[in-house]
Design an enzyme around this catalytic site. Structure first.
Site, short mmCIF file in Angstrom:
data_model
loop_
_atom_site.label_atom_id
_atom_site.label_comp_id
_atom_site.label_asym_id
_atom_site.label_seq_id
_atom_site.Cartn_x
_atom_site.Cartn_y
_atom_site.Cartn_z
N ASN A 10 0.85 -1.20 0.00
CA ASN A 10 0.00 0.00 0.00
C ASN A 10 0.88 1.24 0.00
O ASN A 10 2.11 1.15 0.01
CB ASN A 10 -0.96 -0.03 1.20
CG ASN A 10 -0.20 -0.14 2.50
OD1 ASN A 10 0.59 0.72 2.85
ND2 ASN A 10 -0.42 -1.25 3.23
N ASP B 71 -4.08 -6.26 4.93
CA ASP B 71 -5.11 -7.09 5.56
C ASP B 71 -5.10 -8.52 5.00
O ASP B 71 -5.50 -9.45 5.68
CB ASP B 71 -6.49 -6.46 5.36
CG ASP B 71 -6.64 -5.20 6.20
OD1 ASP B 71 -6.22 -5.24 7.37
OD2 ASP B 71 -7.14 -4.19 5.69
N LYS C 44 9.41 -17.02 -10.30
CA LYS C 44 8.69 -15.94 -10.97
C LYS C 44 7.59 -16.52 -11.86
O LYS C 44 7.85 -17.46 -12.62
CB LYS C 44 9.68 -15.12 -11.80
CG LYS C 44 9.04 -13.92 -12.44
CD LYS C 44 10.04 -13.12 -13.25
CE LYS C 44 9.31 -12.04 -14.02
NZ LYS C 44 10.12 -11.46 -15.07
N ASP D 18 -3.60 -10.12 12.74
CA ASP D 18 -3.82 -8.76 13.21
C ASP D 18 -2.85 -8.50 14.36
O ASP D 18 -3.02 -9.02 15.48
CB ASP D 18 -5.29 -8.57 13.66
CG ASP D 18 -5.60 -7.10 13.89
OD1 ASP D 18 -4.79 -6.41 14.55
OD2 ASP D 18 -6.65 -6.63 13.40
N PHE E 114 -4.18 2.80 15.31
CA PHE E 114 -4.57 3.85 14.36
C PHE E 114 -5.77 3.35 13.56
O PHE E 114 -5.91 2.15 13.31
CB PHE E 114 -3.41 4.17 13.40
CG PHE E 114 -2.52 5.26 13.93
CD1 PHE E 114 -1.72 5.05 15.03
CD2 PHE E 114 -2.51 6.52 13.33
CE1 PHE E 114 -0.92 6.05 15.54
CE2 PHE E 114 -1.71 7.53 13.83
CZ PHE E 114 -0.91 7.30 14.93
N LYS F 3 -13.53 0.29 16.67
CA LYS F 3 -12.24 -0.38 16.53
C LYS F 3 -11.55 -0.54 17.89
O LYS F 3 -10.85 -1.52 18.14
CB LYS F 3 -11.36 0.43 15.58
CG LYS F 3 -10.57 -0.43 14.62
CD LYS F 3 -10.11 0.34 13.41
CE LYS F 3 -11.10 0.21 12.26
NZ LYS F 3 -10.70 0.94 11.07
N LYS G 215 -10.40 -4.24 18.72
CA LYS G 215 -8.97 -4.56 18.79
C LYS G 215 -8.47 -4.69 20.22
O LYS G 215 -7.34 -5.10 20.44
CB LYS G 215 -8.16 -3.47 18.08
CG LYS G 215 -8.60 -3.22 16.65
CD LYS G 215 -7.65 -3.85 15.68
CE LYS G 215 -8.14 -3.61 14.27
NZ LYS G 215 -7.19 -4.11 13.28
N1 CTP Z 1 -3.42 -3.52 12.21
C1 CTP Z 1 -2.58 -4.55 12.60
N2 CTP Z 1 -2.56 -5.72 11.90
C2 CTP Z 1 -3.37 -5.90 10.84
C3 CTP Z 1 -4.23 -4.85 10.45
C4 CTP Z 1 -4.22 -3.68 11.14
O1 CTP Z 1 -1.84 -4.38 13.58
N3 CTP Z 1 -3.35 -7.04 10.19
C5 CTP Z 1 -3.45 -2.28 13.00
C6 CTP Z 1 -2.93 -1.06 12.30
O2 CTP Z 1 -1.55 -0.86 12.55
C7 CTP Z 1 -3.77 0.04 12.93
C8 CTP Z 1 -5.09 -0.66 13.15
O3 CTP Z 1 -4.79 -2.03 13.29
O4 CTP Z 1 -3.28 0.41 14.19
C9 CTP Z 1 -6.00 -0.46 11.97
O5 CTP Z 1 -7.00 -1.41 12.02
P1 CTP Z 1 -7.71 -1.94 10.71
O6 CTP Z 1 -8.82 -2.82 11.14
O7 CTP Z 1 -6.76 -2.48 9.73
O8 CTP Z 1 -8.17 -0.60 10.21
P2 CTP Z 1 -8.51 -0.26 8.78
O9 CTP Z 1 -7.47 -0.69 7.83
O10 CTP Z 1 -8.80 1.18 8.91
O11 CTP Z 1 -9.73 -1.26 8.68
P3 CTP Z 1 -11.11 -1.17 8.02
O12 CTP Z 1 -10.83 -1.67 6.66
O13 CTP Z 1 -11.90 -2.10 8.88
O14 CTP Z 1 -11.54 0.26 8.13
#
Ligand code: CTP
Length: 408
Positions: free
Chosen positions: A219, A287, A297, A315, A333, A347, A351
């Site tokens: 990303n 994610d 490759k 996560d 975040f 969240k 979390k």
């Molecule tokens: N995070 C993490 N491990 C993951 C995904 C996210 O530690 N596999 C952490 C990120 O570092 C951040 C928070 O979780 O602190 C964000 O949560 P997330 O659910 O990923 O938020 P978004 O990407 O905003 O999710 P959504 O698509 O549900 O809005």
């Protein structure tokens, strides 16, 4: 009536931001800190002594040559009876008077006569703030041990944009608490180490999830916000471990950087770095990852159009929030484009973390140099204006310092 443990002498200067001083009195009262107010003549053009007195529950002092005031409490005694002097808003004029020892009204006389520390919350037009004369005055005051909070960057009442907005009352109250407890704000030259002895663990940047040896899913995260927070924590004396995805940034001064690529590597590196007092999950962790990355490759000739089968990634934030040796303060975040606070609050629970920094990413946040952050805790929310990522990092670190001082 609530028992007030500490008392500040609040000098309210004159400017559009004077109204924020009234909010400050209320925020401080909720934290058991009483305010006795000096209202400057310019300040009284913006807010009334009646409002300040009503909120503080105390007499408001306005005039140096008021014989009744002098009989009740002389201007020297006024600052002696407080634990800290706070100037909010601190105008360019008040800063200049304080820097040069002018004493031609009650506020400036008190600033010259006080034996207490002084915390300034400046507020002025961006050009006045940037003027070399103002910056010299600030340096003189800092060299003399005075503390500063703000100003913030943002839209100004005068229609311009830049630094000059007074820090929000909650942030000034945090700085007041930190100063009252005898430790100082992160940028104070006299005690820059309020987090000495704390171990802060952070993640930052993107992760890369391999498709084959030459391709990956990732990303746009630049890592700038996480690196700025790591740097600000190190400046405040914390021992900082930064588990970082691939970014184009040098290691912040004094930070132990552990480079990783995938989400699973990131989790392993975090678990290896525990125990920690603080965990801040800033990384934009992918994610999903390709379920079966190819060893070799993938050639165009091999297949018409390869279908990517994805699987959910670990996560990291949720895992560390539930860990046996969970850090005392876990901060996540949440990047949101709409319904920011509600999503962030959801969240927080999902979390299992203590605070969420909601990031309004409707602007140029991802990869940009600015950030608009909202601190969401189970009890309240605190919005910060659009700031540079460095200043946003300092705000967060100030809130962390105040948290640890409160829970000491
Ligand atoms: N995070 C993490 N491990 C993951 C995904 C996210 O530690 N596999 C952490 C990120 O570092 C951040 C928070 O979780 O602190 C964000 O949560 P997330 O659910 O990923 O938020 P978004 O990407 O905003 O999710 P959504 O698509 O549900 O809005």
């Amino acid at each position: 009536m609530m028992q007030m443990n500490k008392r500040i002498l609040l000098i309210i200067g004159g400017g559009i931001a004077s109204y924020k001083a009234l909010f400050l009195i209320r925020v401080l009262a909720r934290r058991s800190i009483a305010s006795r107010v000096i209202l400057t003549k310019a300040g009284s053009e913006f807010v009334t002594a009646l409002a300040a007195g009503g909120l503080s529950g105390d007499k408001v002092y306005c005039d140096l040559f008021d014989l009744t005031d002098e009989a009740e409490m002389g201007h020297i005694q006024l600052s002696r009876s407080a634990d800290l002097v706070v100037v909010a808003p601190a105008t360019a004029d008040l800063l200049a008077k304080a820097a040069h020892g002018l004493a031609n009204d009650l506020a400036s006389t008190t600033l010259l006569a006080t034996d207490k520390r002084i915390l300034f919350a400046p507020a002025m037009n961006v050009r006045m703030w940037e003027a070399p004369t103002t910056q010299r005055n600030i340096q003189t005051l800092k060299d003399g041990g005075c503390l500063f909070i703000g100003p913030d960057e943002g839209d100004m009442a005068c229609g311009e944009y830049g630094f000059g907005r007074m820090a929000e009352p909650e942030a000034v109250a945090d700085a007041v608490e930190v100063a009252l407890r005898g430790v100082t704000a992160p940028d104070d030259p006299r005690d820059p180490k309020p987090l000495q002895g704390k171990h802060a663990l952070l993640t930052a940047g993107p992760t890369r999830e391999p498709i084959d040896p030459v391709r990956y899913l990732s990303n746009y995260s630049s890592g700038k916000q996480g690196y700025a927070i790591a740097g600000a924590l190190a400046e405040s004396g914390a021992h900082v471990t930064l588990v970082s995805g691939p970014v184009a940034l040098g290691p912040p001064h004094g930070v132990d950087v552990r480079p990783v690529e995938t989400a699973r590597d990131m989790l392993t590196a975090c678990e290896a770095a525990l125990p920690a007092d603080i965990f801040i999950s800033v990384a934009a962790v992918a994610d999903w990852r390709p379920a079966k990355p190819a060893d070799q490759k993938i050639k165009k000739s091999q297949t018409d159009m390869p279908a990517l089968e994805l699987t959910q990634n670990v996560d990291i934030l949720a895992t560390l929030s539930k860990a046996g040796n969970r850090p005392d303060l876990v901060i996540g975040f949440a990047a949101e484009t709409h319904n920011v606070i509600n999503h962030a609050r959801a969240k927080l629970t999902k979390k299992g973390c203590d605070w969420i920094i909601a990031n309004d990413i409707s602007g140029d946040v991802m990869g940009g140099d600015h950030n608009r952050m909202i601190l969401v805790t189970p009890k309240d929310t605190r919005s910060w204006p659009l700031l540079t990522k460095t200043d946003a990092a300092r705000k967060l670190v100030s809130a962390i310092v105040a948290h640890f001082q409160r829970n000491r």
